[in-house]
Design a protein around this motif. Sequence first.
Motif, PDB file in Angstrom:
ATOM      1  N   ALA A   1       0.796  -1.219   0.105  1.00 52.30           N
ATOM      2  CA  ALA A   1      -0.092  -0.072  -0.053  1.00 52.30           C
ATOM      3  C   ALA A   1       0.835   1.362  -0.052  1.00 52.30           C
ATOM      4  N   ALA A   2       2.184   1.106   0.133  1.00 51.41           N
ATOM      5  CA  ALA A   2       2.908   2.277   0.140  1.00 51.41           C
ATOM      6  C   ALA A   2       2.773   3.068  -1.308  1.00 51.41           C
ATOM      7  N   PRO A   3       3.149   4.205  -1.072  1.00 49.65           N
ATOM      8  CA  PRO A   3       2.997   5.146  -2.361  1.00 49.65           C
ATOM      9  C   PRO A   3       3.668   4.646  -3.643  1.00 49.65           C
ATOM     10  N   LYS A   4       3.131   4.443  -4.844  1.00 50.01           N
ATOM     11  CA  LYS A   4       3.634   3.712  -6.062  1.00 50.01           C
ATOM     12  C   LYS A   4       4.494   5.127  -6.619  1.00 50.01           C
ATOM     13  N   SER A   5       5.603   4.545  -7.400  1.00 49.46           N
ATOM     14  CA  SER A   5       6.487   5.926  -8.077  1.00 49.46           C
ATOM     15  C   SER A   5       5.478   6.763  -8.925  1.00 49.46           C
ATOM     16  N   VAL A   6       5.574   7.756  -8.925  1.00 49.81           N
ATOM     17  CA  VAL A   6       4.882   8.702  -9.824  1.00 49.81           C
ATOM     18  C   VAL A   6       5.757   8.355 -11.192  1.00 49.81           C
ATOM     19  N   SER A   7       4.730   8.913 -12.203  1.00 50.18           N
ATOM     20  CA  SER A   7       5.211   8.608 -13.561  1.00 50.18           C
ATOM     21  C   SER A   7       5.087   9.797 -14.485  1.00 50.18           C
ATOM     22  N   GLY A   8       5.515   9.624 -15.840  1.00 49.34           N
ATOM     23  CA  GLY A   8       5.278  10.822 -16.582  1.00 49.34           C
ATOM     24  C   GLY A   8       5.468  10.308 -17.961  1.00 49.34           C
ATOM     25  N   SER A   9       5.150  11.167 -19.214  1.00 43.87           N
ATOM     26  CA  SER A   9       5.153  10.611 -20.390  1.00 43.87           C
ATOM     27  C   SER A   9       6.615  10.519 -21.127  1.00 43.87           C
ATOM     28  N   SER A  10       7.413  10.881 -20.225  1.00 45.38           N
ATOM     29  CA  SER A  10       9.133  10.668 -20.695  1.00 45.38           C
ATOM     30  C   SER A  10       9.948  10.630 -19.443  1.00 45.38           C
ATOM     31  N   PRO A  11      11.015  10.295 -19.604  1.00 51.99           N
ATOM     32  CA  PRO A  11      11.997  10.192 -18.453  1.00 51.99           C
ATOM     33  C   PRO A  11      12.242  11.448 -17.851  1.00 51.99           C
ATOM     34  N   TRP A  12      12.238  12.583 -18.691  1.00 51.60           N
ATOM     35  CA  TRP A  12      12.162  13.802 -18.119  1.00 51.60           C
ATOM     36  C   TRP A  12      10.805  14.159 -17.019  1.00 51.60           C
ATOM     37  N   ALA A  13       9.904  13.843 -17.636  1.00 53.43           N
ATOM     38  CA  ALA A  13       8.280  13.947 -16.945  1.00 53.43           C
ATOM     39  C   ALA A  13       8.281  13.144 -15.840  1.00 53.43           C
ATOM     40  N   ALA A  14       8.829  11.985 -15.803  1.00 49.81           N
ATOM     41  CA  ALA A  14       8.847  10.992 -14.746  1.00 49.81           C
ATOM     42  C   ALA A  14       9.593  11.533 -13.507  1.00 49.81           C
ATOM     43  N   TYR A  53      10.467  14.894 -13.212  1.00 48.41           N
ATOM     44  CA  TYR A  53       9.795  16.044 -12.748  1.00 48.41           C
ATOM     45  C   TYR A  53       8.883  15.555 -11.871  1.00 48.41           C
ATOM     46  N   ALA A  54       8.083  14.552 -11.888  1.00 44.12           N
ATOM     47  CA  ALA A  54       7.014  14.317 -11.178  1.00 44.12           C
ATOM     48  C   ALA A  54       7.391  14.087  -9.803  1.00 44.12           C
ATOM     49  N   ILE A  55       8.582  13.341  -9.786  1.00 38.78           N
ATOM     50  CA  ILE A  55       9.027  13.077  -8.399  1.00 38.78           C
ATOM     51  C   ILE A  55       9.360  14.334  -7.642  1.00 38.78           C
ATOM     52  N   GLU A  56       9.919  15.400  -8.592  1.00 39.08           N
ATOM     53  CA  GLU A  56      10.449  16.734  -7.894  1.00 39.08           C
ATOM     54  C   GLU A  56       9.062  17.221  -7.388  1.00 39.08           C
ATOM     55  N   LEU A  57       7.894  17.396  -8.110  1.00 41.80           N
ATOM     56  CA  LEU A  57       6.698  18.110  -7.640  1.00 41.80           C
ATOM     57  C   LEU A  57       6.003  17.516  -6.547  1.00 41.80           C
ATOM     58  N   ARG A  58       6.449  16.109  -6.529  1.00 43.54           N
ATOM     59  CA  ARG A  58       5.728  15.335  -5.185  1.00 43.54           C
ATOM     60  C   ARG A  58       6.614  15.727  -3.995  1.00 43.54           C
ATOM     61  N   ARG A  59       7.765  15.738  -4.258  1.00 39.27           N
ATOM     62  CA  ARG A  59       8.850  16.222  -2.942  1.00 39.27           C
ATOM     63  C   ARG A  59       8.345  17.474  -2.458  1.00 39.27           C
ATOM     64  N   VAL A  60       7.988  18.545  -3.195  1.00 39.86           N
ATOM     65  CA  VAL A  60       7.646  19.777  -2.772  1.00 39.86           C
ATOM     66  C   VAL A  60       6.326  19.625  -1.755  1.00 39.86           C
ATOM     67  N   PHE A  61       5.198  18.806  -2.231  1.00 38.10           N
ATOM     68  CA  PHE A  61       4.095  18.465  -1.501  1.00 38.10           C
ATOM     69  C   PHE A  61       4.467  17.917  -0.098  1.00 38.10           C
ATOM     70  N   LEU A  62       5.282  16.865  -0.145  1.00 42.47           N
ATOM     71  CA  LEU A  62       5.503  16.057   0.849  1.00 42.47           C
ATOM     72  C   LEU A  62       6.226  16.795   1.953  1.00 42.47           C
ATOM     73  N   ASP A  63       7.383  17.666   1.347  1.00 42.37           N
ATOM     74  CA  ASP A  63       8.088  18.304   2.397  1.00 42.37           C
ATOM     75  C   ASP A  63       7.034  19.316   2.984  1.00 42.37           C
ATOM     76  N   HIS A  64       6.294  20.236   2.112  1.00 44.42           N
ATOM     77  CA  HIS A  64       5.325  20.984   2.951  1.00 44.42           C
ATOM     78  C   HIS A  64       4.481  20.557   3.769  1.00 44.42           C
ATOM     79  N   ALA A  65       3.778  19.313   3.463  1.00 46.76           N
ATOM     80  CA  ALA A  65       2.970  18.534   4.457  1.00 46.76           C
ATOM     81  C   ALA A  65       3.670  18.222   5.615  1.00 46.76           C
ATOM     82  N   ALA A  66       4.972  17.884   5.732  1.00 48.27           N
ATOM     83  CA  ALA A  66       5.503  17.354   6.912  1.00 48.27           C
ATOM     84  C   ALA A  66       5.842  18.641   7.667  1.00 48.27           C
ATOM     85  N   ARG A  67       5.870  19.930   7.248  1.00 51.02           N
ATOM     86  CA  ARG A  67       6.145  20.975   8.163  1.00 51.02           C
ATOM     87  C   ARG A  67       4.978  21.916   8.397  1.00 51.02           C
ATOM     88  N   ALA A  68       3.739  21.262   8.032  1.00 51.32           N
ATOM     89  CA  ALA A  68       2.436  21.837   8.227  1.00 51.32           C
ATOM     90  C   ALA A  68       2.176  22.101   9.886  1.00 51.32           C
TER      91      ALA A  68
END
Length: 280
Positions: A13-26, A28-43
Amino acid sequence: MSTPISPTEFMSAAPKSVSGSSPWAARYAIELRRVFLDHAARAPRTLQQHLGPSELGVECDRQVVGKMAALPTTNHVADPWPSIRGTALHAWAADAFTEDNERRGLLRWVAENPVVPHPDHPGTSDLYDAVEQSVDDHKFLGESSMAKIRKGWPRKYLVQLLLYGLGYLNLGLPVRRVVVAAYPATAASLDGLYVRDHEFTSDGYTLLPENVDLLELVFRQTAERRALADQVLAGDLRIDAVNASPDNDECFFCPFYRPQSAKDSGPGCPGTAAASTPNG
């Protein structure tokens, strides 16, 4: 009885790897998720040290005692996305009800107001309705949770609302009923909105006997749990010696859930996984 979740199921049930339409997009998806998770951890809610009304009604002593003792988190699987979504929707709801006052030229709704039902456990109530004299709490839920709220009051929700109601009585405001407004967070429309109410007082100020009994029980449990947390902090008590109440609805999101501990005796609470082990 809850069906035990195995360590394998837990990890799957752990979060699956995010993905994208290309290696760059995949990437970049990881980077976007990192910002969300970091911000949530500091809420502020994540960093909050004291327990608010929403947590005092949890039935598991071990979970509450662990939070009171500020033990290190061992659950690294639960994803914060539902909490992120809920925080955003709560902010939107507060704006909606505040602006409804302005549009109608009335002071009916009081949104996001601090209340103190217990000296050590203040909180912030979602909404007070001065016309209906009700204390409301917004819950933005998936379908399985919506189904449960339609069946009855989860204890922790009822306790949370009774505490908010008491907080408003302490402010001198009348409260006739407490309300959970359950919004279908994953549905395509608001048609599934479900409201569950509970009578709080007989006249706006006099608590009904059953509510007095439950609040007194919660305050006794809170004092007992605080005493256990002090023992844990002093090193006189191991957290795994504190009574646990495994429940699939609670364990997965508990900060101390770690089903592997049922087999390796490591840190964390096995929760429902304990039932699947020979010694559980």
